[in-house]
Enzyme design. Structure first.
Site, PDB file in Angstrom:
ATOM      1  N   ASP A  72      51.315  98.298  55.604  1.00  0.00           N
ATOM      2  CA  ASP A  72      50.181  98.314  54.680  1.00  0.00           C
ATOM      3  C   ASP A  72      50.648  98.585  53.246  1.00  0.00           C
ATOM      4  OD1 ASP A  72      47.528  98.225  53.926  1.00  0.00           O
ATOM      5  OD2 ASP A  72      46.869  99.702  55.387  1.00  0.00           O
ATOM      6  N   ASP A  73      50.358  97.649  52.333  1.00  0.00           N
ATOM      7  CA  ASP A  73      50.607  97.843  50.895  1.00  0.00           C
ATOM      8  C   ASP A  73      52.084  97.897  50.519  1.00  0.00           C
ATOM      9  OD1 ASP A  73      47.856  98.116  50.942  1.00  0.00           O
ATOM     10  OD2 ASP A  73      47.801  99.895  49.690  1.00  0.00           O
TER      11      ASP A  73
ATOM     12  N   ASP B 202      50.849  93.271  54.545  1.00  0.00           N
ATOM     13  CA  ASP B 202      49.619  92.521  54.279  1.00  0.00           C
ATOM     14  C   ASP B 202      49.502  92.078  52.827  1.00  0.00           C
ATOM     15  OD1 ASP B 202      49.184  95.117  53.383  1.00  0.00           O
ATOM     16  OD2 ASP B 202      47.284  95.390  54.454  1.00  0.00           O
ATOM     17  N   HIS B 203      50.169  92.778  51.920  1.00  0.00           N
ATOM     18  CA  HIS B 203      50.204  92.425  50.491  1.00  0.00           C
ATOM     19  C   HIS B 203      51.068  93.457  49.792  1.00  0.00           C
ATOM     20  CE1 HIS B 203      47.271  95.638  50.408  1.00  0.00           C
ATOM     21  NE2 HIS B 203      46.477  94.920  51.188  1.00  0.00           N
TER      22      HIS B 203
ATOM     23  N   HIS C 199      42.348  94.957  60.394  1.00  0.00           N
ATOM     24  CA  HIS C 199      41.683  96.037  59.669  1.00  0.00           C
ATOM     25  C   HIS C 199      40.536  96.536  60.537  1.00  0.00           C
ATOM     26  CE1 HIS C 199      39.455  98.242  56.606  1.00  0.00           C
ATOM     27  NE2 HIS C 199      40.549  98.220  55.888  1.00  0.00           N
TER      28      HIS C 199
ATOM     29  N   CYS D  61      43.363  94.386  52.185  1.00  0.00           N
ATOM     30  CA  CYS D  61      43.750  94.505  53.599  1.00  0.00           C
ATOM     31  C   CYS D  61      43.040  93.551  54.555  1.00  0.00           C
ATOM     32  CB  CYS D  61      43.527  95.941  54.064  1.00  0.00           C
ATOM     33  SG  CYS D  61      44.450  97.172  53.116  1.00  0.00           S
TER      34      CYS D  61
END
Length: 545
Positions: A31-32, A320-321, A124, A70
């Site tokens: 995540d992130d 995810d990014h 998510h 997300c």
């Protein structure tokens, strides 16, 4: 040495032939996480376990998410569909009801005889995955979520006043937090338990493990701060808001403003800036959280070794990014810039991306970031521009399954198809060490398409609002469509109707053009430069298709 067309086809055939027996899949999604890792050239961050995985993998240096938030990103890459097809731009709808009954990656593997399992944050949670992580469609058993997830946003951060706060910067003594553990530690433990079960039952598996950190709050074991003395932490190279940046493109980082330690700074909305000393604290904690993540990945891969599964299991590692760390005066994600959309992406394929030159040796021995100095350079790297929407066909091809067909132009009624192409064609045998994709050459000479990554981000207005970062569907008035090539990023912000899900490319609100070769930070918007008018026409034609 470069593969010609004939040799390239042979390479692909050999790769697939070796995989027909059906390898397991370990799918790790973070995540992130931006590519702030040693294997991506970051000399500050200590990530020896992920670097070790990268050393034995094909590493994509230019991989991009389709939306830098997300739920939309995860639904996009897990279904192989873009946000305009999942019709998910926020967190509040379930694609099977709201858009179409699309198959997912784990669902496809389940239908092909795999035991599919989800640990941590893969989909998510909430409405966007039907409150059950798309179980039982995607998973053979109910997904696992750590019991300590519920404490992530509570007052567990000890401040200078000795009291507990809900802070952004949150190093903790793990022994003192509720239940004496953290979510990612629990996820690793459960994933290792499931690996043991699969080994004992001799089942072919698809195991997805979703790690939370470095998502905010930056809550991690406090000992990882020792890896990053504050005096070594610099500011972002471009910590200012670019003069030519259209206001609609700016992300006002409202989520970090809600944290108690940030609220105490009394930062003006929307442009700030964050005080420099606090910028360093954020960056320090982000890096520390990445090293904490690295230890969890290391323990998971070490277990794969212990169970003698590392030579039978494909490992995929991605995020995810990304996340802005002060670039353009921005924090968090919620934009179309590289810092928000670019992600790490690597594929370990047993016996192909990694040779077994040491019979009986370990592939992934655990490496302690406090004592181990990583000097591993990935042997297989490619600069090809790729998208996460290509994960579905790529994993199918690597596992020897039938590759889902490309989606037709309108695919709402098509259950199984992908809007991304398999990127296995960019793989090569380990004998060709170095850059797999070289300087963007292709093993298939008849593949003449220019590699392009598309992403998008919605806004409620032309200027930053309190809901600019995460507008609900009904409030979306503008959509920013962005395309990234090896040479440039072009973004056009156009009117958007949330009732019909249609963009109006005649209603242009703003444009951005960055020539990344000379402006890698995307700091100088030159869209008004008449010298680039032909480029703009070409890009707009792509976007309107």
């Amino acid at each position: 040495m470069r593969c010609g067309r004939w040799l390239g086809l042979c390479c692909a055939a050999l790769l697939l032939g070796a995989l027909r027996g059906g390898k397991n899949v370990l799918f790790i999604v973070v995540d992130d996480l931006r590519p702030t890792l040693g294997c991506y050239g970051d000399n500050l961050v200590k990530s020896p376990n992920i670097d070790q995985l990268a050393f034995q993998s094909v590493v994509f240096q230019n991989a991009y998410a389709q939306q830098a938030v997300c739920a939309p990103s995860r639904v996009s890459f897990l279904t192989g569909r873009r946000p305009d097809t999942t019709r998910l731009y926020d967190f509040y709808s379930y694609w099977r009801v709201h858009a179409g009954n699309y198959s997912t990656i784990p669902q496809y593997f389940k239908q092909n005889g795999y035991t599919t399992m989800s640990v941590g944050k893969v989909f998510h949670p909430g409405i966007s995955s039907n409150y059950n992580d798309d179980y039982p469609y995607s998973w053979s058993i109910p997904p696992f979520h750590p019991s300590t997830e519920k404490y992530e946003n509570t007052k567990t951060c000890k401040g200078k006043d000795g009291k507990l706060h809900a802070n952004l910067v949150c190093p903790v003594d793990v022994a003192e937090v509720p239940e004496g553990t953290l979510p990612d530690i629990q996820s690793t433990e459960e994933a290792v338990r499931l690996l043991n079960v699969m080994k004992k039952k001799k089942r072919k598996f698809f195991l997805a493990v979703g790690y939370h950190k470095p998502h905010i709050p930056l809550r991690y074991p406090q000992e990882f701060l020792k890896l990053y003395p504050l005096e070594n932490i610099t500011l972002a190279p471009d910590p200012w808001v670019p003069e030519e940046l259209p206001p609609v493109a700016y992300n006002p980082w409202t989520d970090i403003r809600e944290r108690e330690d940030v609220q105490a700074l009394n930062i003006s909305f929307p442009y700030g800036p964050v005080p420099e000393d606090f910028q360093r604290l954020i960056r320090q904690s982000y890096f520390a959280a990445v090293s904490y993540l690295d230890t969890q990945v290391g323990l998971l891969l070490n277990a794969l070794d212990d169970l003698k599964l590392s030579r039978k299991t494909i490992v995929v590692f991605t995020a995810d990014h990304g996340w802005s760390l002060g670039e353009h005066g921005e924090w968090a994600k919620y934009s179309n810039f590289d810092v928000a959309t670019q992600v790490p992406l690597m594929f370990y394929v047993p016996g192909k991306t990694s040779s077994f030159a040491n019979p009986g040796g370990r592939q992934f021995p655990y490496l302690d970031p406090f004592t181990h100095v990583s000097n591993l350079i990935p042997q297989g790297r490619t600069k090809k521009i790729v998208e996460l929407v290509s994960l579905f066909p790529t994993l199918a091809e690597l596992a020897g399954l039938r590759i889902p067909p490309l989606c037709p132009e309108t695919s709402f009624d098509v259950a199984l198809c992908s809007e991304g192409k398999s990127i296995v064609r960019y793989f090569a045998p380990m004998e060709e060490k170095g850059d797999y994709g070289g300087d963007d050459s292709d093993y298939y000479q008849d593949d003449q398409e220019e590699p392009i990554a598309f992403c998008q981000y919605p806004r409620p207005a032309d200027t930053p609002q309190w809901n600019s970062d995460k507008p609900k569907l009904k409030d979306i008035k503008i959509m920013g469509y962005s395309m990234r090539t090896v040479d440039y990023r072009y973004t056009v912000w156009v009117g958007f109707n949330p009732s019909t899900f249609r963009a109006n490319f005649q209603d242009i609100h703003a444009r951005e053009l960055y020539m990344v070769g000379t402006d890698p930070g995307e700091d100088h918007n030159i869209y008004n430069n008449s010298l680039h008018s032909n480029v703009l026409k070409k890009i707009l034609a792509f976007l309107r298709r």
